[in-house]
Design a protein around this motif. Structure first.
Motif, PDB file in Angstrom:
ATOM      1  N   VAL A  98       0.874  -1.174   0.000  1.00 13.58           N
ATOM      2  CA  VAL A  98       0.000   0.000   0.000  1.00 13.58           C
ATOM      3  C   VAL A  98       0.909   1.221   0.000  1.00 13.58           C
ATOM      4  O   VAL A  98       2.079   1.132   0.388  1.00 13.58           O
ATOM      5  CB  VAL A  98      -0.966   0.029   1.209  1.00 13.58           C
ATOM      6  N   SER A  99       0.374   2.377  -0.420  1.00 12.30           N
ATOM      7  CA  SER A  99       1.242   3.537  -0.559  1.00 12.30           C
ATOM      8  C   SER A  99       1.018   4.633   0.480  1.00 12.30           C
ATOM      9  O   SER A  99       1.718   5.640   0.455  1.00 12.30           O
ATOM     10  CB  SER A  99       1.122   4.126  -1.970  1.00 12.30           C
ATOM     11  N   THR A 100       0.072   4.445   1.392  1.00 13.66           N
ATOM     12  CA  THR A 100      -0.148   5.454   2.431  1.00 13.66           C
ATOM     13  C   THR A 100      -0.461   4.790   3.767  1.00 13.66           C
ATOM     14  O   THR A 100      -0.883   3.632   3.816  1.00 13.66           O
ATOM     15  CB  THR A 100      -1.342   6.382   2.080  1.00 13.66           C
ATOM     16  N   GLY A 101      -0.303   5.561   4.818  1.00  8.90           N
ATOM     17  CA  GLY A 101      -0.664   5.072   6.140  1.00  8.90           C
ATOM     18  C   GLY A 101      -2.156   4.786   6.246  1.00  8.90           C
ATOM     19  O   GLY A 101      -2.569   3.826   6.877  1.00  8.90           O
ATOM     20  N   GLY A 102      -2.972   5.612   5.598  1.00 15.90           N
ATOM     21  CA  GLY A 102      -4.419   5.404   5.614  1.00 15.90           C
ATOM     22  C   GLY A 102      -4.814   4.081   4.972  1.00 15.90           C
ATOM     23  O   GLY A 102      -5.678   3.363   5.486  1.00 15.90           O
ATOM     24  N   GLU A 103      -4.172   3.756   3.854  1.00 19.55           N
ATOM     25  CA  GLU A 103      -4.447   2.468   3.206  1.00 19.55           C
ATOM     26  C   GLU A 103      -4.017   1.322   4.112  1.00 19.55           C
ATOM     27  O   GLU A 103      -4.700   0.296   4.188  1.00 19.55           O
ATOM     28  CB  GLU A 103      -3.693   2.360   1.877  1.00 19.55           C
ATOM     29  N   ALA A 104      -2.899   1.495   4.799  1.00 19.28           N
ATOM     30  CA  ALA A 104      -2.428   0.453   5.718  1.00 19.28           C
ATOM     31  C   ALA A 104      -3.448   0.226   6.825  1.00 19.28           C
ATOM     32  O   ALA A 104      -3.763  -0.917   7.157  1.00 19.28           O
ATOM     33  CB  ALA A 104      -1.074   0.841   6.317  1.00 19.28           C
ATOM     34  N   LEU A 105      -3.982   1.308   7.375  1.00 17.15           N
ATOM     35  CA  LEU A 105      -4.966   1.176   8.451  1.00 17.15           C
ATOM     36  C   LEU A 105      -6.219   0.455   7.975  1.00 17.15           C
ATOM     37  O   LEU A 105      -6.814  -0.323   8.729  1.00 17.15           O
ATOM     38  CB  LEU A 105      -5.323   2.552   9.015  1.00 17.15           C
ATOM     39  N   SER A 106      -6.596   0.654   6.714  1.00 22.16           N
ATOM     40  CA  SER A 106      -7.794  -0.022   6.196  1.00 22.16           C
ATOM     41  C   SER A 106      -7.562  -1.523   6.026  1.00 22.16           C
ATOM     42  O   SER A 106      -8.514  -2.295   5.975  1.00 22.16           O
ATOM     43  CB  SER A 106      -8.228   0.600   4.867  1.00 22.16           C
ATOM     44  N   LYS A 107      -6.311  -1.956   5.952  1.00 21.51           N
ATOM     45  CA  LYS A 107      -5.988  -3.383   5.793  1.00 21.51           C
ATOM     46  C   LYS A 107      -5.846  -4.106   7.136  1.00 21.51           C
ATOM     47  O   LYS A 107      -5.793  -5.327   7.185  1.00 21.51           O
ATOM     48  CB  LYS A 107      -4.673  -3.556   5.022  1.00 21.51           C
ATOM     49  N   LEU A 108      -5.777  -3.370   8.232  1.00 21.47           N
ATOM     50  CA  LEU A 108      -5.515  -3.989   9.530  1.00 21.47           C
ATOM     51  C   LEU A 108      -6.582  -4.955  10.029  1.00 21.47           C
ATOM     52  O   LEU A 108      -6.242  -5.886  10.749  1.00 21.47           O
ATOM     53  CB  LEU A 108      -5.255  -2.917  10.589  1.00 21.47           C
ATOM     54  N   PRO A 109      -7.844  -4.787   9.656  1.00 25.31           N
ATOM     55  CA  PRO A 109      -8.818  -5.793  10.113  1.00 25.31           C
ATOM     56  C   PRO A 109      -8.523  -7.208   9.598  1.00 25.31           C
ATOM     57  O   PRO A 109      -9.048  -8.173  10.120  1.00 25.31           O
ATOM     58  CB  PRO A 109     -10.147  -5.269   9.573  1.00 25.31           C
ATOM     59  N   ASP A 110      -7.660  -7.322   8.577  1.00 23.81           N
ATOM     60  CA  ASP A 110      -7.284  -8.632   8.045  1.00 23.81           C
ATOM     61  C   ASP A 110      -6.414  -9.335   9.087  1.00 23.81           C
ATOM     62  O   ASP A 110      -5.254  -9.015   9.263  1.00 23.81           O
ATOM     63  CB  ASP A 110      -6.518  -8.465   6.733  1.00 23.81           C
ATOM     64  N   LYS A 111      -6.996 -10.278   9.790  1.00 26.84           N
ATOM     65  CA  LYS A 111      -6.312 -10.945  10.899  1.00 26.84           C
ATOM     66  C   LYS A 111      -5.177 -11.860  10.453  1.00 26.84           C
ATOM     67  O   LYS A 111      -4.450 -12.381  11.256  1.00 26.84           O
ATOM     68  CB  LYS A 111      -7.309 -11.739  11.748  1.00 26.84           C
ATOM     69  N   GLY A 112      -5.022 -12.052   9.136  1.00 28.48           N
ATOM     70  CA  GLY A 112      -3.969 -12.929   8.654  1.00 28.48           C
ATOM     71  C   GLY A 112      -2.609 -12.271   8.532  1.00 28.48           C
ATOM     72  O   GLY A 112      -1.628 -12.924   8.197  1.00 28.48           O
ATOM     73  N   LEU A 113      -2.530 -10.968   8.808  1.00 31.72           N
ATOM     74  CA  LEU A 113      -1.248 -10.268   8.696  1.00 31.72           C
ATOM     75  C   LEU A 113      -0.337 -10.644   9.856  1.00 31.72           C
ATOM     76  O   LEU A 113      -0.769 -10.703  11.008  1.00 31.72           O
ATOM     77  CB  LEU A 113      -1.452  -8.756   8.684  1.00 31.72           C
ATOM     78  N   ASN A 114       0.935 -10.873   9.543  1.00 33.68           N
ATOM     79  CA  ASN A 114       1.908 -11.210  10.573  1.00 33.68           C
ATOM     80  C   ASN A 114       2.828 -10.050  10.929  1.00 33.68           C
ATOM     81  O   ASN A 114       3.415 -10.043  12.008  1.00 33.68           O
ATOM     82  CB  ASN A 114       2.786 -12.385  10.112  1.00 33.68           C
ATOM     83  N   LEU A 115       2.971  -9.099  10.010  1.00 35.80           N
ATOM     84  CA  LEU A 115       3.971  -8.041  10.182  1.00 35.80           C
ATOM     85  C   LEU A 115       3.627  -6.883   9.266  1.00 35.80           C
ATOM     86  O   LEU A 115       3.057  -7.086   8.190  1.00 35.80           O
ATOM     87  CB  LEU A 115       5.353  -8.601   9.802  1.00 35.80           C
ATOM     88  N   VAL A 116       3.993  -5.675   9.686  1.00 34.26           N
ATOM     89  CA  VAL A 116       3.877  -4.496   8.832  1.00 34.26           C
ATOM     90  C   VAL A 116       5.266  -3.890   8.693  1.00 34.26           C
ATOM     91  O   VAL A 116       5.978  -3.725   9.691  1.00 34.26           O
ATOM     92  CB  VAL A 116       2.908  -3.444   9.419  1.00 34.26           C
ATOM     93  N   VAL A 117       5.652  -3.586   7.456  1.00 32.42           N
ATOM     94  CA  VAL A 117       6.900  -2.867   7.195  1.00 32.42           C
ATOM     95  C   VAL A 117       6.522  -1.480   6.725  1.00 32.42           C
ATOM     96  O   VAL A 117       5.766  -1.328   5.769  1.00 32.42           O
ATOM     97  CB  VAL A 117       7.769  -3.571   6.124  1.00 32.42           C
ATOM     98  N   VAL A 118       7.029  -0.461   7.410  1.00 31.73           N
ATOM     99  CA  VAL A 118       6.779   0.929   7.038  1.00 31.73           C
ATOM    100  C   VAL A 118       8.071   1.492   6.474  1.00 31.73           C
ATOM    101  O   VAL A 118       9.048   1.683   7.200  1.00 31.73           O
ATOM    102  CB  VAL A 118       6.313   1.773   8.252  1.00 31.73           C
ATOM    103  N   ASN A 119       8.086   1.732   5.170  1.00 34.18           N
ATOM    104  CA  ASN A 119       9.257   2.315   4.524  1.00 34.18           C
ATOM    105  C   ASN A 119       9.100   3.831   4.561  1.00 34.18           C
ATOM    106  O   ASN A 119       8.665   4.452   3.597  1.00 34.18           O
ATOM    107  CB  ASN A 119       9.401   1.798   3.093  1.00 34.18           C
TER     108      ASN A 119
END
Length: 112
Positions: free
Chosen positions: A34-55
């Protein structure tokens, strides 16, 4: 090395390390970008995520606010922060790991 880890990669339009994502995919990581913090926040309900990398280096920001928001809204998902600035402290960012550019893909994989 096979991995089933699902990583959400937050990277702005000014990517400074385009080879990281293909390299991680080659190692078996499932990367969603994703290209923004807002888009990242919208993906967080996906319980299958193990890690977030913020470049943060690719977004011309310190990444501190993005990391705080992701950490708070996810309930504590691990975060790796990539920066090209002076390294902030882990407690100031809520990131588990902070990597300052330049570094190798091997170092990133070891931290993941």
């Amino acid at each position: 090395m096979e991995s089933e880890a699902r990583i959400l990669w937050v990277e702005g339009r000014r990517a400074v390390s385009p080879y990281f994502i293909p390299g991680l995919r080659e190692k078996g990581f499932n990367i969603e970008t994703v290209s923004t913090g807002g888009e990242a926040l919208s993906k967080l309900p996906d319980k299958g995520l193990n890690l977030v990398v913020v470049n943060a280096a690719s977004m011309r920001t310190s990444g501190t606010r993005i990391c705080h928001s992701i950490y708070d809204q996810s309930g504590g998902i691990p975060i790796v922060l990539i920066t090209d600035r002076d390294k902030p402290s882990v407690k100031d960012t809520d990131a588990e790991v902070i990597l300052k550019l330049p570094f190798t893909i091997r170092k990133l994989i070891n931290r993941i």
